[in-house]
Scaffold this active site. Structure first.
Site, PDB file in Angstrom:
ATOM      1  N   LYS A 222       0.850  -1.203   0.000  1.00 35.30           N
ATOM      2  CA  LYS A 222       0.000   0.000   0.000  1.00 35.30           C
ATOM      3  C   LYS A 222       0.878   1.242   0.000  1.00 35.30           C
ATOM      4  CE  LYS A 222      -2.834  -1.259  -0.944  1.00 35.30           C
ATOM      5  NZ  LYS A 222      -3.649  -2.405  -1.285  1.00 35.30           N
TER       6      LYS A 222
ATOM      7  N   GLU B  44       2.817   1.691  -3.403  1.00 32.14           N
ATOM      8  CA  GLU B  44       2.059   1.958  -4.638  1.00 32.14           C
ATOM      9  C   GLU B  44       1.437   3.349  -4.674  1.00 32.14           C
ATOM     10  OE1 GLU B  44      -1.402  -0.441  -5.761  1.00 32.14           O
ATOM     11  OE2 GLU B  44      -1.811  -0.827  -3.663  1.00 32.14           O
TER      12      GLU B  44
ATOM     13  N   HIS C 182      19.321 -11.357   9.002  1.00 33.36           N
ATOM     14  CA  HIS C 182      20.040 -12.150   7.999  1.00 33.36           C
ATOM     15  C   HIS C 182      20.423 -11.293   6.797  1.00 33.36           C
ATOM     16  CE1 HIS C 182      19.465 -15.746  10.326  1.00 33.36           C
ATOM     17  NE2 HIS C 182      18.180 -15.445  10.451  1.00 33.36           N
TER      18      HIS C 182
ATOM     19  N   LYS D   5      -6.082  -0.393 -12.366  1.00 33.27           N
ATOM     20  CA  LYS D   5      -6.864  -1.165 -11.400  1.00 33.27           C
ATOM     21  C   LYS D   5      -6.942  -2.650 -11.771  1.00 33.27           C
ATOM     22  CE  LYS D   5      -9.673  -1.631  -7.892  1.00 33.27           C
ATOM     23  NZ  LYS D   5      -9.008  -1.675  -6.577  1.00 33.27           N
TER      24      LYS D   5
HETATM   25  O1  M6R Z   1      -8.531  -7.614  -9.356  1.00 30.26           O
HETATM   26  P1  M6R Z   1      -7.488  -8.428  -8.656  1.00 30.26           P
HETATM   27  O2  M6R Z   1      -7.790  -8.627  -7.210  1.00 30.26           O
HETATM   28  O3  M6R Z   1      -7.209  -9.722  -9.347  1.00 30.26           O
HETATM   29  O4  M6R Z   1      -6.173  -7.555  -8.732  1.00 30.26           O
HETATM   30  C1  M6R Z   1      -4.961  -8.067  -8.262  1.00 30.26           C
HETATM   31  C2  M6R Z   1      -3.934  -6.974  -8.118  1.00 30.26           C
HETATM   32  O5  M6R Z   1      -3.703  -6.350  -9.343  1.00 30.26           O
HETATM   33  C3  M6R Z   1      -4.368  -5.910  -7.103  1.00 30.26           C
HETATM   34  O6  M6R Z   1      -4.650  -6.481  -5.882  1.00 30.26           O
HETATM   35  C4  M6R Z   1      -3.246  -4.858  -6.914  1.00 30.26           C
HETATM   36  O7  M6R Z   1      -2.149  -5.452  -6.316  1.00 30.26           O
HETATM   37  C5  M6R Z   1      -3.771  -3.680  -6.109  1.00 30.26           C
HETATM   38  N1  M6R Z   1      -3.673  -2.492  -6.884  1.00 30.26           N
HETATM   39  C6  M6R Z   1      -3.015  -3.394  -4.889  1.00 30.26           C
HETATM   40  O8  M6R Z   1      -3.566  -2.360  -4.151  1.00 30.26           O
END
Ligand code: M6R
Length: 607
Positions: free
Chosen positions: A484, A487, A503, A602
């Site tokens: 989080k 990103e 380690h 997204k």
């Molecule tokens: O739609 P999905 O849950 O399959 O997406 C998976 C990832 O792309 C998603 O969780 C991504 O890591 C998020 N942007 C993180 O916040």
């Protein structure tokens, strides 16, 4: 990944297209464009950057055409630029195409089209589609698109607009989502339901291998061979307001605050008489008795939810669990067969790698269980069993309420499997369910500490690196906290199993490095505190996180965030909330674009 919208009806198309693209901007936002048919011209407007640039480009005197297509892009082939923005057109400017996905054989097609005299202007794979339509068009747009489909390889949701057929849109789908919205005398096509929710809740969800011709009079869906397909109208339950910011500055903050409700909605109706009841699940006790191994497969945040799921299923249902990143899964020939249960987790239900993993698992005979947030998504339709997370539409790129409900999905699944296998006594199940029912209210109590966390986040303005540490389930949550933070705030953040720091990674710890130490797992609490002391000895600033009433952690750290007491297995559901808020406020303090972080989209619908 990239967003598509198309409109045909009696209203002026451009505002509808732009409005739809705004809802889709979270899928990609490096450039955008629209094309409409205006009398005897194909008009295309594009701009680089966020949608607001396209709005400026269009101005107020835009075309009054009632037929058009639009696209918001997340670059795969060709950098973000004006020429690479969609829609793409052919040499004679008669056909415009928007496309999501990847045309794998575009280079060879491009070469052969260039030999035939076609002139290309972009670096994209999509542009070949417009030139192919031009090449194949013989008075019938549908047939031309069908021939294009016969020529290309790869994944696509595409919509074609033709100056020669100014009364229709032709769209096709393979491995990239596409829906058709049904209004009163007007129709929409879109890559995502949210784009058209303000106009209609009635949609057809196209399946792979289907194409559609949309005119003002109606919708004709066929397979790629031209055979008619009968489809049921799907009534979308999400309302348009759920996809609006509702007074919050960012979708992410709104979605963080929606978590208590999302948690309650997801468990409601699934807890009866101190048992987990998954009426939707077809897996029989006999089938489960044959299962000797579980794989959980997902990407990003969903994968982090899977890491928590591993511990819960192993601990409660006594089944060995492997957690795999979907993009790795199928390339390592996983040892799965009909005795394997494969659980895929995906908010969108459209992530290309997760979908490919699901298909691989099915091909190898496994029973596939999906945990997803989007009803009608490809994952939900292809899995044998589905647990829907009732989080509602998640718009911010950074996943929050979807993650927390995925965690809850893991709790429900773990308990469900344990019930069928008889591996947990009823009093233990009752204890867990009693604790689970309290979680939504406890989540509200965590959210009430927002101002304290906002204050802590101010010290992250100039931070370059941060570490999240924890043991056992805290380690899994630490990974989500680190993702989080990186990103949305662009701070380099890593998560480590607390005992692993010494380690190697300890060499990176200085007084400039904030450490977020999660200490909710009672069986390893003392050991985590020892690791906290190791980083404190290197002058790091430590923010600890533990249960209310635990006064000992405060002695070893600089600040403590408290969460309400619960059982350790459910702690991730509360512990992640402060980490989401910390990332959110760090991002705001650093002036980042919270909802649309750079380079991300997204739904990742390409490999
Ligand atoms: O739609 P999905 O849950 O399959 O997406 C998976 C990832 O792309 C998603 O969780 C991504 O890591 C998020 N942007 C993180 O916040």
């Amino acid at each position: 990944m990239c967003g598509i919208v198309g409109y045909i009806g009696k209203r002026v198309a451009i505002p509808i297209l732009v409005d739809g693209l705004k809802k889709l901007e979270y899928r990609g936002y490096d450039s955008a464009g629209v094309a409409v048919i205006d009398q005897d011209k194909l008009l295309v407007s594009k701009s680089v950057g966020k949608l607001v640039a396209l709005e400026e480009e269009l101005g107020e005197n835009y075309s009054q055409s009632c037929l058009g297509i639009g696209h918001t892009r997340w670059a795969t082939h060709g950098r973000p630029s004006f020429v690479n923005a969609h829609p793409h057109i052919d040499c004679k400017q008669e056909f415009a195409v928007v496309h999501n996905g990847i045309i794998e054989n575009y280079l060879e097609i491009k070469e052969s089209l260039i030999e035939k005299g076609h002139q290309f202007v972009s670096e994209t794979d999509t542009e070949v589609l417009a030139h192919l339509v031009e090449e194949f068009y013989d008075g019938n747009l549908e047939e031309a698109v069908r021939k294009v489909i016969g020529t290309i390889r790869g994944s696509y949701a595409m919509v074609v607009l033709s100056l020669k057929d100014p009364d229709k849109l032709v769209a096709a789908r393979k491995d990239s989502p596409m829906v058709v919205g049904l209004g009163e005398g007007e129709f929409f096509v879109a890559s995502d339901i949210t784009a058209i929710l303000s106009y209609t809740r009635k949609v057809y969800i196209l399946d792979d291998g289907e194409m559609v011709v949309v005119t003002e009079d109606g919708v004709k869906i066929t397979d790629f061979q031209g055979n008619p397909c009968s489809k049921e109208v799907y009534d979308v339950k999400w309302d348009a307001v759920a996809a609006e910011k509702g007074g919050y500055e960012h979708f992410m903050l709104k979605e963080i605050h929606e978590q208590p409700k999302a948690l309650a909605d997801t468990m409601m109706s699934r807890l009866k008489d101190d048992r987990v009841v998954l009426e939707e699940v077809a897996l029989t006790p006999e089938q489960l008795a044959q299962i000797n191994k579980v794989y959980i497969v997902a990407c990003g945040t969903a994968w982090h939810a899977g890491l928590v799921g591993k511990t819960l299923i192993e601990r409660w249902a006594h089944l060995p669990v492997e957690v795999d990143i979907a993009s790795e899964f199928r390339y390592r020939s996983p040892l799965i067969d009909e005795h394997t249960l494969v659980v895929v987790i995906s908010q969108s239900g459209e992530t290309a790698d997760t979908l490919a993993a699901l298909r691989e698992a099915k091909n190898r005979g496994a029973h596939v269980f999906a945990v997803t947030n989007v009803v009608g998504s490809t994952v939900s339709r292809e899995a044998h069993d589905v647990i829907f997370t009732w989080a509602g539409p998640e718009i911010a790129v950074a996943s929050t309420k979807a993650y927390i409900t995925q965690l809850e999905g893991m709790v429900l699944l773990g308990l469900y499997l344990a019930q069928i296998k008889g591996t947990l006594p009823q009093d233990k199940i009752t204890e867990i369910i009693t604790a689970l029912k309290k979680i939504p209210e406890q989540a509200k109590a965590v959210l009430a500490q927002e101002s304290l966390i906002k204050e802590l986040a101010q010290s992250f303005v100039n931070v370059e690196d941060a570490f999240f540490i924890g043991r056992s389930l805290d380690w899994a949550v630490a990974m989500e906290g680190a993702l989080k933070l990186k990103e949305i705030s662009y701070i380099h953040a890593e998560a480590y199993a607390a005992g692993e720091l010494k380690h190697g990674t300890l060499a990176l710890v200085t007084e400039q490095t904030p450490i977020i130490a999660l200490a909710t797992q009672r069986d390893v609490f003392d050991k985590t505190v020892s690791n906290v002391k190791e980083v404190k000895a290197r002058d790091a600033r430590v923010i600890g996180l533990t249960y209310q009433g635990n006064t000992s952690l405060a002695k070893s750290v600089d600040h403590v965030i408290y969460i309400p007491e619960t059982i350790d297995e459910l702690a991730p559901l509360l512990a992640v909330i402060p980490l989401q808020l910390l990332s959110y406020y760090a991002s705001v303090a650093r002036g980042c674009d919270v909802d649309k972080p750079r380079n991300l989209a997204k739904s990742v619908t390409v490999e």
